[in-house]
Design an enzyme around this catalytic site. Structure first.
Site, PDB file in Angstrom:
ATOM      1  N   GLU A 103       0.849  -1.199   0.000  1.00 57.73           N
ATOM      2  CA  GLU A 103       0.000   0.000   0.000  1.00 57.73           C
ATOM      3  C   GLU A 103       0.881   1.246   0.000  1.00 57.73           C
ATOM      4  O   GLU A 103       2.007   1.217   0.499  1.00 57.73           O
ATOM      5  CB  GLU A 103      -0.909  -0.060   1.235  1.00 57.73           C
ATOM      6  CG  GLU A 103      -1.784   1.137   1.486  1.00 57.73           C
ATOM      7  CD  GLU A 103      -2.823   1.411   0.406  1.00 57.73           C
ATOM      8  OE1 GLU A 103      -2.419   1.504  -0.772  1.00 57.73           O
ATOM      9  OE2 GLU A 103      -4.002   1.555   0.738  1.00 57.73           O
ATOM     10  N   ARG A 169       1.102  11.820  -9.367  1.00 58.54           N
ATOM     11  CA  ARG A 169       1.565  10.437  -9.179  1.00 58.54           C
ATOM     12  C   ARG A 169       2.941  10.190  -9.786  1.00 58.54           C
ATOM     13  O   ARG A 169       3.682   9.339  -9.326  1.00 58.54           O
ATOM     14  CB  ARG A 169       0.594   9.442  -9.831  1.00 58.54           C
ATOM     15  CG  ARG A 169      -0.773   9.396  -9.188  1.00 58.54           C
ATOM     16  CD  ARG A 169      -1.520   8.140  -9.634  1.00 58.54           C
ATOM     17  NE  ARG A 169      -2.937   8.207  -9.365  1.00 58.54           N
ATOM     18  CZ  ARG A 169      -3.502   7.894  -8.214  1.00 58.54           C
ATOM     19  NH1 ARG A 169      -2.748   7.535  -7.192  1.00 58.54           N
ATOM     20  NH2 ARG A 169      -4.800   7.958  -8.050  1.00 58.54           N
TER      21      ARG A 169
HETATM   22  P1  IMP Z   1      -7.222   5.286   4.615  1.00 58.01           P
HETATM   23  O1  IMP Z   1      -8.266   4.277   4.237  1.00 58.01           O
HETATM   24  O2  IMP Z   1      -7.808   6.462   5.324  1.00 58.01           O
HETATM   25  O3  IMP Z   1      -6.072   4.698   5.393  1.00 58.01           O
HETATM   26  O4  IMP Z   1      -6.693   5.919   3.289  1.00 58.01           O
HETATM   27  C1  IMP Z   1      -6.052   5.158   2.430  1.00 58.01           C
HETATM   28  C2  IMP Z   1      -5.980   5.706   1.035  1.00 58.01           C
HETATM   29  O5  IMP Z   1      -6.244   7.114   0.932  1.00 58.01           O
HETATM   30  C3  IMP Z   1      -4.549   5.536   0.606  1.00 58.01           C
HETATM   31  O6  IMP Z   1      -4.365   4.277   0.053  1.00 58.01           O
HETATM   32  C4  IMP Z   1      -4.362   6.657  -0.364  1.00 58.01           C
HETATM   33  O7  IMP Z   1      -4.694   6.211  -1.648  1.00 58.01           O
HETATM   34  C5  IMP Z   1      -5.294   7.734   0.104  1.00 58.01           C
HETATM   35  N1  IMP Z   1      -4.554   8.754   0.886  1.00 58.01           N
HETATM   36  C6  IMP Z   1      -4.518   8.909   2.217  1.00 58.01           C
HETATM   37  N2  IMP Z   1      -3.724   9.935   2.592  1.00 58.01           N
HETATM   38  C7  IMP Z   1      -3.242  10.439   1.426  1.00 58.01           C
HETATM   39  C8  IMP Z   1      -2.309  11.507   1.132  1.00 58.01           C
HETATM   40  O8  IMP Z   1      -1.772  12.224   2.005  1.00 58.01           O
HETATM   41  N3  IMP Z   1      -2.038  11.696  -0.179  1.00 58.01           N
HETATM   42  C9  IMP Z   1      -2.583  10.950  -1.180  1.00 58.01           C
HETATM   43  N4  IMP Z   1      -3.434   9.940  -0.943  1.00 58.01           N
HETATM   44  C10 IMP Z   1      -3.750   9.686   0.348  1.00 58.01           C
HETATM   45 MG    MG Z   2      -3.873   3.656  -1.741  1.00 62.71          MG
END
Ligand code: IMP
Ligand code: MG
Length: 181
Positions: A103, A169
């Site tokens: 991830e 990206r």
């Molecule tokens: P979570 O489910 O809140 O842990 O978020 C996971 C997903 O959100 C990650 O796999 C990223 O794709 C996206 N994400 C979370 N924080 C960021 C960030 O600071 N920049 C870009 N994508 C993020």
């Molecule tokens: Mg992700």
């Protein structure tokens, strides 16, 4: 001096350089290599964010392995508010396999908490998680990270696979949202 990048309406500044990222990933790769030699693990990269990290991590592991990708995110904007809808891309059986999920970032932990639970129900031999980044202060759902690149503050980042509304990206370095920019 910090380099600035504009993505749509936001300004980002350099945060973790490509050299530092590469060194860290090589170390993680060697750890995985030592543990999984002869076990033919299946790496599962989470699209889109982890596509570059997955590509670099698997090349840092000189072992026999397989690589697959899934897509599950419903993340939009800079807030991790969306729910996980569906899992696309995992057609093969993972029963009896050693799985390493790859991830880009664990933010709230919602995505991985859900996905790891889902995988564990399919009777794999083992499941481990490699995440390039972790925002410990944002964590709301329990997630165990076995191979972590960097702990970072709870600020939005882009680059090295991570995006802001689809942009950034392809940046080699990781950039952090510039405050008062
Ligand atoms: P979570 O489910 O809140 O842990 O978020 C996971 C997903 O959100 C990650 O796999 C990223 O794709 C996206 N994400 C979370 N924080 C960021 C960030 O600071 N920049 C870009 N994508 C993020
Ligand atoms: Mg992700």
């Amino acid at each position: 001096m910090k380099k600035l990048i504009k993505a749509n309406d936001l300004i980002f500044e350099t945060f973790i350089g490509s050299q530092q990222i590469a060194e860290r990933i090589n170390l993680l790769g060697k750890q995985i290599e030592a543990k999984y030699r002869g076990k033919k693990p299946l790496f599962i990269g989470v699209l889109n964010g982890a596509f570059i990290f997955t590509a670099d991590l698997v090349r840092a592991c000189e072992i026999e392995c397989e690589i697959a990708f899934v897509r599950l995110s419903s993340y939009q904007g800079t807030q991790s508010a969306g729910k996980i809808k569906t899992i696309y891309g995992l057609e093969m059986s993972i029963e009896g396999r050693h799985i390493i999920v790859v991830e880009d970032i664990v933010d709230s932990g919602r995505t991985l908490n859900y996905f790891l639970d889902f995988l564990k129900k399919q009777k794999p031999l083992s499941v481990e998680l490699a995440s390039l980044l972790l925002k410990p202060d944002a964590l709301k759902f329990p997630v165990d990270i076995d191979y972590l690149g960097f702990e970072i503050p709870d600020k939005f980042v882009i680059g090295y696979g991570l995006d802001y509304d689809g942009l950034g990206r392809n940046l080699e370095d990781i950039y952090q949202l510039k405050e008062n920019g």
